[in-house]
Design a protein around this motif. Sequence first.
Motif, short mmCIF file in Angstrom:
data_model
loop_
_atom_site.label_atom_id
_atom_site.label_comp_id
_atom_site.label_asym_id
_atom_site.label_seq_id
_atom_site.Cartn_x
_atom_site.Cartn_y
_atom_site.Cartn_z
N ILE A 381 45.42 60.88 37.73
CA ILE A 381 45.44 59.48 38.17
C ILE A 381 44.43 58.69 37.34
O ILE A 381 43.25 59.05 37.29
N HIS A 382 44.90 57.63 36.70
CA HIS A 382 44.03 56.78 35.88
C HIS A 382 43.75 55.49 36.65
O HIS A 382 44.68 54.72 36.94
N THR A 383 42.49 55.24 36.96
CA THR A 383 42.09 54.07 37.75
C THR A 383 41.64 52.94 36.83
O THR A 383 40.81 53.13 35.94
N GLY A 384 42.21 51.74 37.05
CA GLY A 384 41.87 50.60 36.22
C GLY A 384 42.60 50.62 34.89
O GLY A 384 43.48 51.46 34.65
N PHE A 385 42.23 49.69 34.02
CA PHE A 385 42.88 49.63 32.70
C PHE A 385 41.99 48.89 31.72
O PHE A 385 41.48 47.81 32.03
N SER A 386 41.81 49.50 30.54
CA SER A 386 41.07 48.88 29.45
C SER A 386 42.09 48.28 28.49
O SER A 386 42.75 49.02 27.75
N GLY A 387 42.22 46.96 28.50
CA GLY A 387 43.24 46.29 27.72
C GLY A 387 42.92 46.20 26.25
O GLY A 387 41.86 46.66 25.79
#
Length: 412
Positions: A381-387
């Motif tokens: 599970i990957h939490t958040g996102f680095s755009g």
Amino acid sequence: MIQQKIRLFLFITFTQILFSCSEKQNSTFDFHGQYRAAVEITSNQVPFFLNLKKSGEKWTAEILNGEEVLNYNEVYVEGDSIRIVMGIFDAEIKAKITEQGKLQGVFVKNFSTGYSIPFLAEKGDFPRFPTQKTAEFDFSGKWKTDFEDSNGKTYEAIALFEQEGSKLTGTFLTKLGDYRFLEGNVEGNTFYLSAFDGSHVYYFQGSLSEDGTINGKFRSGPKYQETFRAERNESFELPDAYSMNYLKEGFDKFTFAFPDVDGKIVSLEDDAFKDKVVLVQLFGTWCPNCMDETKFLAEWYKKNKSRGVEIIALAFESKPDFDYASGRVRKTKERMGAEYTFLIAGESNKEKASEALPALNQVIAFPTLIYLDRSGQVRKIHTGFSGPGTGEYYQRWVDEHETFVNELLSQR
């Protein structure tokens, strides 16, 4: 200093408007061109660049923040008035031409009662933040940053800056996401950065202290404010994005059943997802980092769906109204060219989202991406996102994503 000059600029403009000798508006004004625009949040103005274009009878708009160019195709001009619908966001700019050839009006969020803030734009090639002093310090590099809100709550972040002369670009990256493409200017030992994406209004101001640290403030929208302190630290990293979410004890599978945009109930047990690698995206059409992730996933899915992979987006929207939510999601699907499955899962409230997905320890961030293997087991599970505004951090996630999905697809 810069904010004083901007306020003086706005004061003079509004004074000219109020005391104009003629009541007749300039209905022959050519809207086409580049503008320095700004929205006003209490004592600060948040500038951004705006381009208006016309092809035949069709008007379009671009908003520019650093390297980012955001396109809007719902632009309506009538006489001396213009209305720009902010793409997938339920918001718009409404303005009229003044006698001085400027645009004056408001930026409105339609889903938020009372959210209307002043908007002003002037045509021409102006700096984002006007400066009189040259830059006396180079803020380029990586800075460990600590933010603090008005209640004393703190969180860590990474500031990534690139400076050329007095122009400064970069972003702030937190463990849950980033503040997108920021752009601004340096005057003396103080920097000013801003971003406007059609919904979110970000303003940062920071000054160099004698000890080499940065002290500053962050504004988001009309009222919200935080302070921050930053120090150079090339080795500092945030918590692992794969470590924050997990299944609760007693849950061996992640399951759900929600309606799609047409009201049809869809679940992970449906035949369409059997024996496939499935990515479950927790998102909302109001969420800027969700839009960055969706933009990537939309193109990635087109290239990879034939390999036995599916994506299900669970939309948690601003209003608990199915028609409203499905309308926003439909528009997002169309604008993003996203061909994967979208379901209406609930409200944009982390507590309610956690209740809707009881197998998760909690919903910490939008977006969150859950990777399931062919047997339906949660593998990561990957939490958040680095755009994309985070540069190497974004590319690192893209590489991790590709590698891990390939691994899941190879397993039988």
